[in-house]
Motif scaffolding. Sequence first.
Motif, PDB file in Angstrom:
ATOM      1  N   HIS A   1       5.582   3.666   3.582  1.00 59.33           N
ATOM      2  CA  HIS A   1       5.420   2.979   2.297  1.00 59.33           C
ATOM      3  C   HIS A   1       6.723   2.921   1.502  1.00 59.33           C
ATOM      4  O   HIS A   1       6.779   2.347   0.417  1.00 59.33           O
ATOM      5  CB  HIS A   1       4.299   3.616   1.460  1.00 59.33           C
ATOM      6  CG  HIS A   1       4.497   5.050   1.131  1.00 59.33           C
ATOM      7  ND1 HIS A   1       5.382   5.477   0.168  1.00 59.33           N
ATOM      8  CD2 HIS A   1       3.934   6.164   1.619  1.00 59.33           C
ATOM      9  CE1 HIS A   1       5.347   6.785   0.087  1.00 59.33           C
ATOM     10  NE2 HIS A   1       4.486   7.228   0.963  1.00 59.33           N
ATOM     11  N   ARG A   2       7.803   3.509   2.053  1.00 59.90           N
ATOM     12  CA  ARG A   2       9.120   3.335   1.415  1.00 59.90           C
ATOM     13  C   ARG A   2       9.982   2.353   2.199  1.00 59.90           C
ATOM     14  O   ARG A   2      11.022   1.930   1.719  1.00 59.90           O
ATOM     15  CB  ARG A   2       9.806   4.686   1.278  1.00 59.90           C
ATOM     16  CG  ARG A   2       8.996   5.541   0.303  1.00 59.90           C
ATOM     17  CD  ARG A   2       9.472   6.940   0.289  1.00 59.90           C
ATOM     18  NE  ARG A   2      10.722   7.056  -0.417  1.00 59.90           N
ATOM     19  CZ  ARG A   2      11.403   8.202  -0.482  1.00 59.90           C
ATOM     20  NH1 ARG A   2      10.952   9.285   0.118  1.00 59.90           N
ATOM     21  NH2 ARG A   2      12.515   8.263  -1.160  1.00 59.90           N
TER      22      ARG A   2
ATOM     23  N   THR B   1       0.845  -1.211   0.000  1.00 61.91           N
ATOM     24  CA  THR B   1       0.000   0.000   0.000  1.00 61.91           C
ATOM     25  C   THR B   1       0.877   1.257   0.000  1.00 61.91           C
ATOM     26  O   THR B   1       2.041   1.225   0.385  1.00 61.91           O
ATOM     27  CB  THR B   1      -0.919   0.034   1.233  1.00 61.91           C
ATOM     28  OG1 THR B   1      -0.112  -0.150   2.387  1.00 61.91           O
ATOM     29  CG2 THR B   1      -1.970  -1.047   1.163  1.00 61.91           C
ATOM     30  N   HIS B   2       0.277   2.354  -0.434  1.00 61.05           N
ATOM     31  CA  HIS B   2       0.994   3.620  -0.524  1.00 61.05           C
ATOM     32  C   HIS B   2       0.122   4.651   0.191  1.00 61.05           C
ATOM     33  O   HIS B   2      -0.587   5.421  -0.442  1.00 61.05           O
ATOM     34  CB  HIS B   2       1.186   3.968  -1.995  1.00 61.05           C
ATOM     35  CG  HIS B   2       2.018   5.187  -2.209  1.00 61.05           C
ATOM     36  ND1 HIS B   2       1.576   6.454  -1.946  1.00 61.05           N
ATOM     37  CD2 HIS B   2       3.285   5.318  -2.656  1.00 61.05           C
ATOM     38  CE1 HIS B   2       2.537   7.315  -2.210  1.00 61.05           C
ATOM     39  NE2 HIS B   2       3.581   6.652  -2.644  1.00 61.05           N
ATOM     40  N   ASP B   3       0.059   4.582   1.512  1.00 57.54           N
ATOM     41  CA  ASP B   3      -0.759   5.560   2.227  1.00 57.54           C
ATOM     42  C   ASP B   3       0.080   6.250   3.300  1.00 57.54           C
ATOM     43  O   ASP B   3       1.158   5.809   3.649  1.00 57.54           O
ATOM     44  CB  ASP B   3      -2.029   4.929   2.823  1.00 57.54           C
ATOM     45  CG  ASP B   3      -1.741   3.670   3.609  1.00 57.54           C
ATOM     46  OD1 ASP B   3      -0.551   3.339   3.790  1.00 57.54           O
ATOM     47  OD2 ASP B   3      -2.688   3.014   4.049  1.00 57.54           O
TER      48      ASP B   3
ATOM     49  N   ASP C   1       9.504  12.571   1.100  1.00 55.73           N
ATOM     50  CA  ASP C   1       8.633  12.518  -0.084  1.00 55.73           C
ATOM     51  C   ASP C   1       9.443  12.024  -1.280  1.00 55.73           C
ATOM     52  O   ASP C   1      10.177  11.049  -1.152  1.00 55.73           O
ATOM     53  CB  ASP C   1       7.990  13.890  -0.313  1.00 55.73           C
ATOM     54  CG  ASP C   1       6.881  13.835  -1.351  1.00 55.73           C
ATOM     55  OD1 ASP C   1       6.034  12.922  -1.261  1.00 55.73           O
ATOM     56  OD2 ASP C   1       6.862  14.682  -2.269  1.00 55.73           O
TER      57      ASP C   1
ATOM     58  N   GLU D   1       8.937   7.657   4.816  1.00 57.25           N
ATOM     59  CA  GLU D   1       7.544   7.204   4.811  1.00 57.25           C
ATOM     60  C   GLU D   1       7.484   5.676   4.937  1.00 57.25           C
ATOM     61  O   GLU D   1       8.291   4.963   4.330  1.00 57.25           O
ATOM     62  CB  GLU D   1       6.852   7.618   3.506  1.00 57.25           C
ATOM     63  CG  GLU D   1       6.606   9.120   3.364  1.00 57.25           C
ATOM     64  CD  GLU D   1       7.810   9.889   2.790  1.00 57.25           C
ATOM     65  OE1 GLU D   1       8.874   9.256   2.588  1.00 57.25           O
ATOM     66  OE2 GLU D   1       7.684  11.102   2.570  1.00 57.25           O
TER      67      GLU D   1
END
Length: 384
Positions: free
Chosen positions: A91-92, A23-25, A204, A89
């Motif tokens: 998601h990284r 997921t990318h949240d 980011d 993040e």
Amino acid sequence: MCALALGRQGIPALVLEAEPALTHDLRAGSYHPATLDLMEPFGITQRMLEEGIRVRHWQIRDRVGELVAEFDLGLLAQDTRHPYRLHLEQHRLTPIQLALIRQETQAEVRFGCSVTGIEQRPDRVVVQFESKNGPQRLDAAWLIGADGGRSTVRKSLGIEFEGFTWPEQFLVVSTPHDFAQHGFTMNAYVADPAEWVALFKMPDAGPPGLWRIVFPTVENEDAVILAADNVERRMQNFVPRRVPYDVRYKSVYRVHQRVCTTFRAGRVLLAGDAAHINNPLGAFGLNSGLHDAINLAEKLGRVWRGEGDGGLLDLYARQRRAAAVEQAQSMSIRNKRQLEERDSGAQRARLRELMAIAADPVRAREYLLETSMISGLQQSFAVR
Ligand SMILES: Cc1cc2nc3c(=O)[nH]c(=O)nc-3n(C[C@H](O)[C@H](O)[C@H](O)COP(=O)(O)OP(=O)(O)OC[C@H]3O[C@@H](n4cnc5c(N)ncnc54)[C@H](O)[C@@H]3O)c2cc1C
């Protein structure tokens, strides 16, 4: 993390993930020194350092903008190989872990597989799940429920998730506006009885990155909270500027303080948000989930190799439940109450105390050992 840590020991592991892909949240993204140390032997930390932002200083300020205390994680240079927080993040992080699982282990990650129920047998766990091929079942020697705050595994076991939900929600706004020009460090907390604020600079897509601002919000409707004019008003109230803010991301979420009554039931173990959830002030949620995973995989590995019995898994349950209750819960609740203290006398006294701690290198080191999860992690290993 569990699959990587088990796979690295040569133990066959299978991850069933409900989502079709990673997921990318917008979720957590601040890693403490203790967690960076723990993930280093897996080759994760080194890769995170290539992309993340090292945050050596963090601040507490009051709402009129005055700096109250600034802490230097460099004071922990003798206590950790990573004397800073790392911002990246969540998601990284997950693609780094998935790549390592695939490169270095036989563990398998199956996406699009949603666990629907479990049955415990004396010698195994039967796991039921749904995939695009319809309902399926498989047998596992052990099952780790790391399926998040709404854990199906925890609910299937009927384990209570004790605690409470805060009345306010948290609004999270990301902007490229550079708050360093107003004197903020890349992680900062602003105390205020009506509207405390937490700031995190996130990488980011790379420099210049984004500043993530967290506000408490009493409104109930997400659409009202996330309306452009409401978000702009909150940002302008915080740091006024002549032009509107460039808002790249915004989200709202409900915050809970809950810990399950046990982290183990027979052949099933709980870890991460499935076992404990807390407010994000202090960044303990994801960090303590990673601590669970590494602790559990080490003990499960020993049980798998016949070096220990199920007592080791009870020890996991005791150590990590103690860490959740005595550290992540108590520190995150304390942090929130400090930021929102309504009694101005009590607020002033607490801020003066923090000022005194920051000014004394011995006390500051003790405070940083605690808030960086180093002393807490040691205490949890001492639980027998
Ligand atoms: C909206 C939101 C915002 C957050 N923001 C912050 C923050 O700003 N700062 C902070 O410190 N922490 C934050 N957190 C907390 C932090 O993200 C969590 O502590 C962390 O994600 C916990 O990791 P986990 O792997 O235990 O659970 P999760 O990240 O929730 O992962 C659980 C996984 O299990 C999968 N799953 C769920 N049910 C099933 C099923 N039945 N079958 C198969 N797979 C299933 C899910 O798809 C998910 O991939 C936030 C959490 C949320 C939900």
